[in-house]
Design a protein around this motif. Sequence first.
Motif, PDB file in Angstrom:
ATOM      1  N   GLN A 178       0.847  -1.187   0.000  1.00  0.00           N
ATOM      2  CA  GLN A 178       0.000   0.000   0.000  1.00  0.00           C
ATOM      3  C   GLN A 178       0.888   1.245   0.000  1.00  0.00           C
ATOM      4  O   GLN A 178       2.115   1.143   0.070  1.00  0.00           O
ATOM      5  CB  GLN A 178      -0.949  -0.049   1.189  1.00  0.00           C
ATOM      6  CG  GLN A 178      -1.829  -1.302   1.106  1.00  0.00           C
ATOM      7  CD  GLN A 178      -3.266  -1.098   1.520  1.00  0.00           C
ATOM      8  OE1 GLN A 178      -3.598  -0.156   2.233  1.00  0.00           O
ATOM      9  NE2 GLN A 178      -4.130  -1.981   1.075  1.00  0.00           N
ATOM     10  N   HIS A 211      -0.731  15.459  -3.982  1.00  0.00           N
ATOM     11  CA  HIS A 211      -1.607  14.354  -3.594  1.00  0.00           C
ATOM     12  C   HIS A 211      -2.327  14.717  -2.302  1.00  0.00           C
ATOM     13  O   HIS A 211      -1.745  15.369  -1.430  1.00  0.00           O
ATOM     14  CB  HIS A 211      -0.791  13.077  -3.374  1.00  0.00           C
ATOM     15  CG  HIS A 211      -0.080  12.591  -4.609  1.00  0.00           C
ATOM     16  ND1 HIS A 211       1.162  13.043  -4.972  1.00  0.00           N
ATOM     17  CD2 HIS A 211      -0.464  11.697  -5.553  1.00  0.00           C
ATOM     18  CE1 HIS A 211       1.531  12.438  -6.098  1.00  0.00           C
ATOM     19  NE2 HIS A 211       0.558  11.624  -6.477  1.00  0.00           N
ATOM     20  N   GLU A 269      -5.115  10.129   0.209  1.00  0.00           N
ATOM     21  CA  GLU A 269      -5.165   8.910  -0.608  1.00  0.00           C
ATOM     22  C   GLU A 269      -5.291   7.669   0.269  1.00  0.00           C
ATOM     23  O   GLU A 269      -5.969   6.711  -0.100  1.00  0.00           O
ATOM     24  CB  GLU A 269      -3.884   8.859  -1.462  1.00  0.00           C
ATOM     25  CG  GLU A 269      -3.735   7.629  -2.335  1.00  0.00           C
ATOM     26  CD  GLU A 269      -2.478   7.696  -3.211  1.00  0.00           C
ATOM     27  OE1 GLU A 269      -1.695   8.655  -3.042  1.00  0.00           O
ATOM     28  OE2 GLU A 269      -2.289   6.801  -4.052  1.00  0.00           O
ATOM     29  N   ASN A 270      -4.619   7.713   1.433  1.00  0.00           N
ATOM     30  CA  ASN A 270      -4.427   6.484   2.205  1.00  0.00           C
ATOM     31  C   ASN A 270      -4.453   6.836   3.702  1.00  0.00           C
ATOM     32  O   ASN A 270      -3.974   7.908   4.090  1.00  0.00           O
ATOM     33  CB  ASN A 270      -3.056   5.923   1.755  1.00  0.00           C
ATOM     34  CG  ASN A 270      -2.453   4.923   2.680  1.00  0.00           C
ATOM     35  OD1 ASN A 270      -1.960   5.277   3.748  1.00  0.00           O
ATOM     36  ND2 ASN A 270      -2.451   3.676   2.285  1.00  0.00           N
ATOM     37  N   HIS A 318      -6.409  12.083  -5.933  1.00  0.00           N
ATOM     38  CA  HIS A 318      -7.073  11.088  -5.099  1.00  0.00           C
ATOM     39  C   HIS A 318      -8.261  11.616  -4.296  1.00  0.00           C
ATOM     40  O   HIS A 318      -9.387  11.226  -4.569  1.00  0.00           O
ATOM     41  CB  HIS A 318      -6.062  10.328  -4.228  1.00  0.00           C
ATOM     42  CG  HIS A 318      -4.938   9.774  -5.045  1.00  0.00           C
ATOM     43  ND1 HIS A 318      -5.153   8.837  -6.030  1.00  0.00           N
ATOM     44  CD2 HIS A 318      -3.621  10.089  -5.120  1.00  0.00           C
ATOM     45  CE1 HIS A 318      -4.014   8.560  -6.640  1.00  0.00           C
ATOM     46  NE2 HIS A 318      -3.059   9.321  -6.110  1.00  0.00           N
ATOM     47  N   LEU A 363      -9.682  10.771  -1.489  1.00  0.00           N
ATOM     48  CA  LEU A 363     -10.560   9.638  -1.167  1.00  0.00           C
ATOM     49  C   LEU A 363     -11.187   9.750   0.208  1.00  0.00           C
ATOM     50  O   LEU A 363     -12.296   9.261   0.420  1.00  0.00           O
ATOM     51  CB  LEU A 363      -9.757   8.324  -1.224  1.00  0.00           C
ATOM     52  CG  LEU A 363      -9.130   7.975  -2.566  1.00  0.00           C
ATOM     53  CD1 LEU A 363      -8.390   6.651  -2.475  1.00  0.00           C
ATOM     54  CD2 LEU A 363     -10.199   7.910  -3.651  1.00  0.00           C
ATOM     55  N   CYS A 385      -8.473   8.797  -9.675  1.00  0.00           N
ATOM     56  CA  CYS A 385      -7.469   7.914 -10.290  1.00  0.00           C
ATOM     57  C   CYS A 385      -7.851   6.463  -9.996  1.00  0.00           C
ATOM     58  O   CYS A 385      -7.238   5.800  -9.144  1.00  0.00           O
ATOM     59  CB  CYS A 385      -6.087   8.220  -9.730  1.00  0.00           C
ATOM     60  SG  CYS A 385      -5.589   9.956  -9.862  1.00  0.00           S
ATOM     61  N   SER A 399      -5.367   3.279  -9.954  1.00  0.00           N
ATOM     62  CA  SER A 399      -4.401   3.414  -8.869  1.00  0.00           C
ATOM     63  C   SER A 399      -5.057   3.129  -7.519  1.00  0.00           C
ATOM     64  O   SER A 399      -4.509   2.412  -6.680  1.00  0.00           O
ATOM     65  CB  SER A 399      -3.819   4.828  -8.899  1.00  0.00           C
ATOM     66  OG  SER A 399      -3.050   5.088  -7.763  1.00  0.00           O
ATOM     67  N   ASN A 400      -6.224   3.692  -7.320  1.00  0.00           N
ATOM     68  CA  ASN A 400      -6.909   3.528  -6.033  1.00  0.00           C
ATOM     69  C   ASN A 400      -7.242   2.066  -5.762  1.00  0.00           C
ATOM     70  O   ASN A 400      -7.177   1.593  -4.632  1.00  0.00           O
ATOM     71  CB  ASN A 400      -8.180   4.374  -5.981  1.00  0.00           C
ATOM     72  CG  ASN A 400      -7.912   5.869  -6.122  1.00  0.00           C
ATOM     73  OD1 ASN A 400      -8.790   6.633  -6.514  1.00  0.00           O
ATOM     74  ND2 ASN A 400      -6.700   6.309  -5.821  1.00  0.00           N
ATOM     75  N   SER A 449      -6.253   1.842  -2.022  1.00  0.00           N
ATOM     76  CA  SER A 449      -6.393   3.078  -1.252  1.00  0.00           C
ATOM     77  C   SER A 449      -7.835   3.387  -0.869  1.00  0.00           C
ATOM     78  O   SER A 449      -8.078   3.975   0.188  1.00  0.00           O
ATOM     79  CB  SER A 449      -5.824   4.251  -2.064  1.00  0.00           C
ATOM     80  OG  SER A 449      -4.465   3.999  -2.396  1.00  0.00           O
ATOM     81  N   PHE A 476     -13.287   6.325  -4.692  1.00  0.00           N
ATOM     82  CA  PHE A 476     -13.577   7.760  -4.897  1.00  0.00           C
ATOM     83  C   PHE A 476     -15.093   7.945  -4.867  1.00  0.00           C
ATOM     84  O   PHE A 476     -15.821   7.309  -5.637  1.00  0.00           O
ATOM     85  CB  PHE A 476     -13.025   8.162  -6.261  1.00  0.00           C
ATOM     86  CG  PHE A 476     -13.085   9.629  -6.584  1.00  0.00           C
ATOM     87  CD1 PHE A 476     -12.083  10.488  -6.160  1.00  0.00           C
ATOM     88  CD2 PHE A 476     -14.131  10.146  -7.353  1.00  0.00           C
ATOM     89  CE1 PHE A 476     -12.111  11.846  -6.504  1.00  0.00           C
ATOM     90  CE2 PHE A 476     -14.160  11.490  -7.694  1.00  0.00           C
ATOM     91  CZ  PHE A 476     -13.151  12.345  -7.268  1.00  0.00           C
TER      92      PHE A 476
END
Length: 433
Positions: free
Chosen positions: A87, A226, A229-230, A265, A267, A287, A290-291, A296, A299
């Motif tokens: 991750q 960014h 995202e995480n 991202h 998210l 994205c 990628s997510n 991650s 969205f």
Amino acid sequence: MTRRALRGRLVWFRDDPAIAGAAALVDIADGLLVIEAERIAAVGPATDLLEPDLEVTHYPNALILPGLIDAHIHYPQTQVIGSYGTQLLDWLQSYTFPAERRFADPAHCARTAGFFLDELLRHGTTTAVAYASVHPGSVDALCAEALARTMRLITGKVMMDEGPEGLRDTAQSGYDDSQALIARWHGQGRIGYAVTPRFAVTSSAAQLEAAGALLREHPDCWLQTHLAENHAEIAEVARRFPEASSYTDVYDRFGLLGPRSILGHCLHLAEDEMARLAATGSVACFCPTSNLFIGSGLFDLARLTDRPDPVRIALATDVGGGTSYSMLQTAAEAYKVLQLQNQSWPALDAFHTMTRGNALALGLAHEIGTLEPGSHADVTVLDLAPTPAIAHRLEAIDRSDLPALLFALMTIGDDRAIRATWVAGKKLHERNG
Ligand code: GUN
Ligand code: ZN
């Protein structure tokens, strides 16, 4: 002045189909796109516009669209795609940072930059907002290759003064190098500069301050970074910036939000963060591959946009966290991410986003994302029979049902569906066979 034309079914958007419905769409069955030098000179039915001595390239059984736009991608990550099993923060340490260290070598930059742009063109992408690496030479290499192709490109040197060994700049050198790159490249040909602090995990307060200063000094530059995202990333940002009320607030405090800010991202945002993104006109960049790949999250398009103050949205591959250069595949994965949340995303919305929508997000809708006269002649030709499976599937769709054709193409299409890609009036890619 050279005049040439593309003939075939022309499809583009004059408005947002989510708001204006099918009236947003222009669909000319036998159209002619007349190109003079780098720009579109005229567009309309072929019978109205054909003239003697015009060199015409005919694309039967195809759709001629504005070139696709990728709003977030990393050119130093072409050899990171498809790296197994981690991750975000571990993925960066294990795969991404080692790959980006190689961009200290100008020869590696030049080789990768050319490969990267040709790969975009092969996938029908004519404009990208691309991260370079921390090395100023990585920007020089990418800009030189974009200039040689007359491509619309937005890029910037990554700023990361608290990054890992061997990939750090300083607040001062990041500022100075960015200034020099802006002077060298912003406005050269079709190149624009994006101030690029990687994210709040790898930049000090002093560096984010410097990024804000660059934006104030160059208000027509973009900003890319960014955001949210995480979960481990968000916790690390909270630890590093305890005075900020949220991750979004970190960027807000340093003046990094605004209508030219593209935030990858988005998210895991709280309500007040979305409100700030909306109030500042910042762009949340979806994205999907990628997510999913880095695990991650999903969205939440509806949460960001179904509100009195909608957040502006863009769509992007995020290669090499993302797994495909294809905006068609990216739209297909976006559709699936939204399906998992019971949200819909009609094909007209998807194709609008890949073209005029992303152009609007970048403030470039007067120039790209459309086939209107005056805009740059950046064009993607989608093949309606690129593979046996797609030809067979499309046989069952009435040619007048454009949403169904587009939806099937984005779901099962990829680089093989790109018959040709034109940039500023020149054919830069044609599929063989
Ligand atoms: N956050 C900070 N850097 C990166 C990157 O290179 N890729 C992705 N997906 N997220 C990031
Ligand atoms: Zn990214």
